[in-house]
Design a protein around this motif. Structure first.
Motif, PDB file in Angstrom:
ATOM      1  N   GLU A   8      46.102  25.339  36.098  1.00  0.00           N
ATOM      2  CA  GLU A   8      45.526  26.345  35.200  1.00  0.00           C
ATOM      3  C   GLU A   8      44.690  25.714  34.098  1.00  0.00           C
ATOM      4  O   GLU A   8      43.998  26.421  33.361  1.00  0.00           O
ATOM      5  CB  GLU A   8      46.631  27.225  34.604  1.00  0.00           C
TER       6      GLU A   8
ATOM      7  N   GLN B 266      49.736  37.212  33.331  1.00  0.00           N
ATOM      8  CA  GLN B 266      50.219  35.846  33.590  1.00  0.00           C
ATOM      9  C   GLN B 266      50.997  35.781  34.907  1.00  0.00           C
ATOM     10  O   GLN B 266      50.995  34.747  35.586  1.00  0.00           O
ATOM     11  CB  GLN B 266      51.126  35.337  32.450  1.00  0.00           C
TER      12      GLN B 266
ATOM     13  N   SER C  41      49.483  24.417  32.367  1.00  0.00           N
ATOM     14  CA  SER C  41      48.985  25.675  31.825  1.00  0.00           C
ATOM     15  C   SER C  41      47.636  25.593  31.130  1.00  0.00           C
ATOM     16  O   SER C  41      46.953  26.609  30.974  1.00  0.00           O
ATOM     17  CB  SER C  41      50.014  26.249  30.844  1.00  0.00           C
TER      18      SER C  41
ATOM     19  N   HIS D  38      45.263  31.518  23.689  1.00  0.00           N
ATOM     20  CA  HIS D  38      45.229  32.980  23.723  1.00  0.00           C
ATOM     21  C   HIS D  38      43.998  33.481  22.974  1.00  0.00           C
ATOM     22  O   HIS D  38      43.364  34.458  23.383  1.00  0.00           O
ATOM     23  CB  HIS D  38      46.507  33.533  23.089  1.00  0.00           C
TER      24      HIS D  38
ATOM     25  N   CYS E 171      57.653  25.740  34.584  1.00  0.00           N
ATOM     26  CA  CYS E 171      56.658  26.418  33.760  1.00  0.00           C
ATOM     27  C   CYS E 171      56.897  26.129  32.275  1.00  0.00           C
ATOM     28  O   CYS E 171      58.044  26.122  31.828  1.00  0.00           O
ATOM     29  CB  CYS E 171      56.765  27.923  34.025  1.00  0.00           C
TER      30      CYS E 171
ATOM     31  N   PHE F  58      45.395  29.306  31.093  1.00  0.00           N
ATOM     32  CA  PHE F  58      45.793  30.508  31.825  1.00  0.00           C
ATOM     33  C   PHE F  58      45.593  31.801  31.056  1.00  0.00           C
ATOM     34  O   PHE F  58      45.605  32.898  31.619  1.00  0.00           O
ATOM     35  CB  PHE F  58      47.274  30.406  32.205  1.00  0.00           C
ATOM     36  N   LYS F  59      45.402  31.732  29.750  1.00  0.00           N
ATOM     37  CA  LYS F  59      45.531  32.896  28.872  1.00  0.00           C
ATOM     38  C   LYS F  59      44.564  34.035  29.175  1.00  0.00           C
ATOM     39  O   LYS F  59      44.846  35.187  28.845  1.00  0.00           O
ATOM     40  CB  LYS F  59      45.351  32.466  27.417  1.00  0.00           C
TER      41      LYS F  59
ATOM     42  N   PHE G   3      52.320  37.079  23.869  1.00  0.00           N
ATOM     43  CA  PHE G   3      53.341  36.946  24.919  1.00  0.00           C
ATOM     44  C   PHE G   3      54.273  38.146  25.030  1.00  0.00           C
ATOM     45  O   PHE G   3      54.682  38.487  26.121  1.00  0.00           O
ATOM     46  CB  PHE G   3      54.170  35.663  24.713  1.00  0.00           C
TER      47      PHE G   3
ATOM     48  N   LEU H 104      54.158  33.555  29.671  1.00  0.00           N
ATOM     49  CA  LEU H 104      53.760  32.939  30.939  1.00  0.00           C
ATOM     50  C   LEU H 104      54.928  32.885  31.913  1.00  0.00           C
ATOM     51  O   LEU H 104      54.827  33.340  33.062  1.00  0.00           O
ATOM     52  CB  LEU H 104      53.214  31.538  30.679  1.00  0.00           C
TER      53      LEU H 104
END
Length: 397
Positions: free
Chosen positions: A38, A151, A298, A75, A170, A46-47, A142, A177
């Motif tokens: 990611e 996610q 990530s 984010h 993770c 990944f955000k 989150f 996530l």
């Protein structure tokens, strides 16, 4: 409430918006290990998956007022890019200590950035205040079902790319996530283990799980700024309780070593948060001896101004650089003799410091400190043993 249908719907919505990132074997790091990269996602993390899924859910009235978020960086970039793509105003509250590269990237994606003194939790409080004052929709990084659903699309991709996966590792900051991924994995392949990893200096979800309730931990320094969260979400805590098999922690040295291993073994750059999963596998926090294991890396938004220090820390942790100090007699030929011992062991001498006036040295003696390039920890131990056999006592630094 998060459902599998929400994750599948998010996957459909993200086609053409987020990349389907590669899942590759990492045999140069360890057997049975695979990397879900990611760090190669748009914005470098990944955000964007959760951010876009959240923003597309806004009503026309909410969209007209704009969206606000709090973030240490990833984010923020996901929200900024997603809002810009959808023609919506975005305001991002970021900790004042966030990496400059992430702050500037967020601005370039079209967001108005508000720097807030303190850490993520302080930025979150300021975002909540501004949301109430101006009517912005707060996009939580989150603790939100739409964010977790976005996610969770990573979990669907992992199962599609490696159906025989037996274990997914993770990172955990606030928990969005891992909540999405764990829910997706356990819904479709419940026998697959899901393990979370936190930085040992800020283990908020680890402590919450241990205590049985959401727990705020004291602030601490970490290379993993992307998971530097002192209080996890209540929703994500419940998800971790239900769907995450185990949570482990890793040290700063272990994170640095994992960043280095990914650079050398996978030819890829991971930020501290992303490398925590690989660190957990490298240093025995997660048993990968018999299970096909996917590490979610990530993000890759590491601040290049700190990368050289991270590499040095990683080299030291893996025994590739060693600093050794000893006392020698202060007379001609003493220095060359100790250097010869090191040379005979096959180490490369990077630097030497020869101090006559030192509080730890005896009259008639001096301190020699050497920085050596070595093969591994076994090589370092071999050099120390060779020096001891020649009568040199090693000094603690």
């Amino acid at each position: 409430m998060l459902t599998l249908e929400m994750i599948q719907d998010a996957q459909a919505a993200l086609r053409g918006i987020a990349r389907r990132t590669p899942l590759d074997p990492a045999s140069k790091i360890a057997d049975n290990l695979y990397i879900k990269a990611e760090n190669l996602q748009l914005t470098g993390a990944f955000k964007i998956r959760g951010a876009y899924n959240k923003i597309r859910s806004l009503t026309p009235g909410e969209a007209a007022k704009g969206v606000i978020a709090s973030s240490a960086g990833n984010h923020a970039q996901g929200i900024a890019l997603s809002a810009t793509k959808l023609g919506i105003k975005s305001i991002i509250c970021m900790p004042a200590g966030a990496p400059i590269s992430k702050v500037e990237a967020t601005k370039k994606y079209g967001a108005e950035v508000v720097l807030v003194p303190g850490v993520f939790d302080d930025a979150a409080r300021e975002a909540a205040r501004l949301s109430a004052e101006h009517g912005y929709t707060f996009a939580h990084p989150f603790n939100d079902d739409y964010v977790m659903a976005g996610q969770g699309t990573i979990g669907l991709e992992i199962l599609e790319q490696l159906p025989e996966v037996e274990q997914v590792v993770c990172p955990i900051g606030g928990g969005g996530l891992i909540s999405g991924i764990a829910f997706a994995i356990k819904s479709l392949k419940p026998e697959c283990k899901v393990i979370g990893v936190q930085a040992a200096t800020v283990p908020s979800m680890y402590e919450s799980r241990k205590n049985g309730h959401v727990t705020t931990v004291p602030d601490g320094d970490t290379l993993a700024d992307g998971i530097h969260v002192l209080t996890p979400g209540d929703k994500t805590f419940e998800m971790c309780q239900k769907y995450v098999d185990e949570i482990v922690t890793v040290s700063e040295d272990e994170i640095a070593a994992a960043i280095l291993a990914l650079m050398e073994g996978q030819k890829t750059v991971a930020e501290g948060a992303g490398a925590t999963t690989v660190a957990a596998c490298m240093f025995g926090k997660v048993d990968i001896s018999s299970k096909k294991t996917v590490c979610v890396v990530s993000g890759g938004n590491v601040d290049v101004t700190t990368l050289s220090r991270i590499i040095t820390k990683g080299l030291t942790k893996s025994g590739r650089i060693a600093e050794i100090s000893t006392k020698v007699v202060d007379k001609p030929g003493s220095l060359i003799q100790v250097l010869q011992v090191v040379s005979d062991c096959g180490a490369n001498i990077l630097s030497v410091n020869h101090e006559r006036e030192d509080k730890d040295s005896d009259v008639g003696a001096c301190i020699v400190s050497m920085v050596l390039e070595t093969r591994n920890q076994e090589h370092v131990d071999q050099i120390k043993a060779a020096m001891a056999s020649k009568g040199y006592s090693l000094l603690e630094k």
